[in-house]
Motif scaffolding. Structure first.
Motif, PDB file in Angstrom:
ATOM      1  N   PRO A 133       0.872  -1.456   0.287  1.00 56.14           N
ATOM      2  CA  PRO A 133       0.074   0.327   0.129  1.00 56.14           C
ATOM      3  C   PRO A 133       0.843   1.130  -0.103  1.00 56.14           C
ATOM      4  O   PRO A 133       2.568   0.971  -0.072  1.00 56.14           O
ATOM      5  N   VAL A 134       0.202   2.334   0.083  1.00 55.11           N
ATOM      6  CA  VAL A 134       0.739   3.502  -0.322  1.00 55.11           C
ATOM      7  C   VAL A 134       1.601   3.716   1.032  1.00 55.11           C
ATOM      8  O   VAL A 134       1.009   3.828   2.455  1.00 55.11           O
ATOM      9  N   GLY A 135       2.760   4.070   1.245  1.00 52.09           N
ATOM     10  CA  GLY A 135       3.479   5.074   2.207  1.00 52.09           C
ATOM     11  C   GLY A 135       4.494   3.286   2.953  1.00 52.09           C
ATOM     12  O   GLY A 135       5.123   3.344   3.436  1.00 52.09           O
ATOM     13  N   GLY A 136       4.144   2.001   2.197  1.00 54.21           N
ATOM     14  CA  GLY A 136       4.450   1.375   2.608  1.00 54.21           C
ATOM     15  C   GLY A 136       6.513   0.941   2.014  1.00 54.21           C
ATOM     16  O   GLY A 136       6.904   1.511   1.448  1.00 54.21           O
ATOM     17  N   ARG A 137       7.281  -0.180   1.744  1.00 58.02           N
ATOM     18  CA  ARG A 137       8.713  -0.344   1.565  1.00 58.02           C
ATOM     19  C   ARG A 137       8.642  -1.533   1.131  1.00 58.02           C
ATOM     20  O   ARG A 137       8.100  -2.651   1.153  1.00 58.02           O
TER      21      ARG A 137
END
Length: 538
Positions: A444-448
């Motif tokens: 998801p957005v903000g993941g790595r």
């Protein structure tokens, strides 16, 4: 026979019980009716008591005026003051005062206001001066007023005009015969006794209200229990048992009225339902047997058809893609080489690097198309000694824009001192891109997402680890992720070939791929590639 599922016992909450709701309704209705009647009664009592006190105050005012008449005729201010002070000590009298025609207080039971002027706009003067000029005569209703004093007490005041009588003109000659009103006698009585009487009436009314409500509720509750609530509770219990599957439940018919008709109808309905359920269960058993037989037969047919269709689809897809893509890719690659040759040494390094990447990536796309044939026939890989650092740098460059669009942090951890790996560099690049793209899509957005390449300390091999903190893979899907055309992506985002191609590349290099995943925690793919593949790789 298919068992009927048991339903939980229905427990009607206290605030939803019929008896409580009817009782509360009766209480509120009786209380509202009696409250309206009580308020109306209190208003009548207040009006009546106010009239009585007003009549009493008017009598007191006339008494005071008659008692002080002689003193006023003799101009005996001290005598008039003593009379007023003596009368003012009587219980219930708040204040007595006399002021002249100019509004100046001549005498009062409160000594501090003697000599002061009364504002004609004040409440005690409004009755006479409401039309601008003082009236010569007031009706009795206009002489009485209700107000609160400075201490907040309710006061009933009566004003009595002091007229200029003929005897006054002939005796003292202090006033001309044209002056009709000489002053005003103001008597103020406390309404404390009236308030106490009203409070007592309110207490009596509250007691009567409670007793009446209790009697109404008791009588109505008894009638409701015998005529409505007891039959309804029996019906409710029967409904709960029937809902739980007990169709043998019957309701006792207690009366020939509406409740009795309802109970008899209920019994007839449950008997019909029992017969219908028996018939349905017999049909259900027969249908279940037929469905199980047909399902097993269809499953076997589907598995055979699915295997054939996958292989046929793979062959068609490989042929179509090779035909449709290879020629344009060859043209792109040719023109890229022509541009590099035309620019020669005059081209700036960035342009030359871009053209070189277009050339190499076009060639890799051709190799990707050829890899679609991996599962139908095998071919040898073009193995050379390669440095994995440039391969990983190209992958990072290609993936950086996609990671920015998805809002995911992408990190490559590749040391400079890696040993050279004997491999097909294009296939290794394809493998890294496929694993990294899957990780980006699952994060998801903000993941790595992290791609790490390192030397395996336990064996003569290189480890490629691609990890993310995305949605993870369900346990039931992990055994199928390397099958062709199997995908967990929704909305048509994948055709299920990426991991299948990765598995083929790892196998042809004599390596091994492992996956560790948990739903909601992320996924880690670990690829172990030997530095020197075995001579014959299956």
């Amino acid at each position: 026979m298919t068992p009927v599922p048991s339903l939980p016992r229905v427990d009607v909450g206290l605030r939803h019980r019929l008896a409580l709701r009817i009782g509360v309704g009766l209480c509120l209705g009786a209380a509202a009716i009696l409250a309206v009647a009580g308020v109306y009664n209190l208003r009548l009592q207040r009006t009546h008591l106010t009239r009585l006190v007003g009549a009493s105050a008017n009598g007191i005012a006339e008494t005071i005026r008659g008692s002080t008449r002689d003193g006023m005729l003799r101009n005996d201010a001290e005598g008039v003051h003593r009379i007023i002070m003596n009368i003012g000590t009587q219980q219930g009298i708040s204040k007595i005062r006399i002021f002249n025609k100019e509004g100046r207080i001549r005498t009062s039971t409160e000594a501090e206001e003697v000599g002061s002027l009364v504002d004609i706009r004040a409440e005690e003067c409004y009755a006479c001066h409401q039309k601008g000029q003082p009236l010569e005569r007031l009706e009795r209703a206009d002489r009485v007023r209700l107000f609160r004093n400075a201490r907040g007490e309710r006061i009933l005041g009566v004003v009595a005009p002091i007229h200029n009588e003929a005897q006054c003109v002939s005796s003292c000659h202090a006033h001309s015969d044209s002056q009709r009103v000489l002053g005003v006698l103001d008597v103020q009585l406390s309404m404390g006794s009236v308030e106490e009487a009203l409070a007592a009436s309110e207490r009596q009314m509250a007691g009567a209200l409670a007793a009446t409500v209790g009697a109404v509720v008791a009588l109505a509750g008894l009638l409701l229990w015998r005529m409505v609530l007891r039959p309804v509770e029996g019906m409710t219990a029967a409904i709960v048992r029937v809902a739980g599957g007990d169709l043998t439940t019957r309701v006792t018919v207690r009366s020939p009225g509406e409740m009795g008709v309802m109970a008899a109808s209920w019994n007839a309905m449950t008997e019909e339902l029992a017969r219908a359920r028996t018939a349905l269960e017999e049909w259900n058993e027969a249908l279940e047997r037929r469905v199980e037989e047909k399902t097993a037969e269809l499953q076997r047919s589907y598995e055979r058809m699915s295997a054939v269709e996958r292989m046929a689809s793979l062959g068609k897809l490989a042929a179509v893609v090779a035909h449709e893509i290879n020629n344009p890719l060859a043209g792109i690659r040719t023109y890229a080489r022509l541009l590099r040759r035309r620019f020669g040494e005059s081209a700036d390094p960035e342009t030359d690097r871009i053209l070189q990447m277009v050339d190499s990536e076009s060639g890799r796309c051709g190799d990707i198309v050829k890899n679609l044939l991996t599962f139908s026939r095998s071919g040898p890989a073009r193995l050379t000694d390669e440095d994995l650092k440039p391969v990983s740098d190209r992958c990072a460059l290609l993936l950086r824009h996609q990671a920015e669009i998805l809002g995911v942090s992408l990190t490559f951890e590749v040391p400079q001192d890696l040993p050279r790996l004997r491999c097909d560099a294009a296939q290794i690049e394809q493998m890294i891109l496929a694993l990294a793209m899957n990780a980006l899509d699952a994060t998801p957005v903000g993941g790595r997402v992290t791609v790490a390449v390192r030397r395996d300390p336990e064996s003569n091999a290189v480890l490629l680890v691609v990890s993310d903190n995305g949605c993870g893979i369900a346990e039931e899907d992990r055994s199928r992720i390397f099958e062709p055309f199997f995908t967990t992506k929704t909305g048509g985002k994948g055709v299920g070939l990426g991991l299948a191609v990765v598995y083929g590349i790892v196998t042809r290099h004599g390596g091994r791929i492992d996956v560790l995943s948990a739903v909601g925690s992320g996924t880690t793919f670990t690829v172990r590639l030997p530095l020197e593949p075995p001579p014959e790789v299956p």
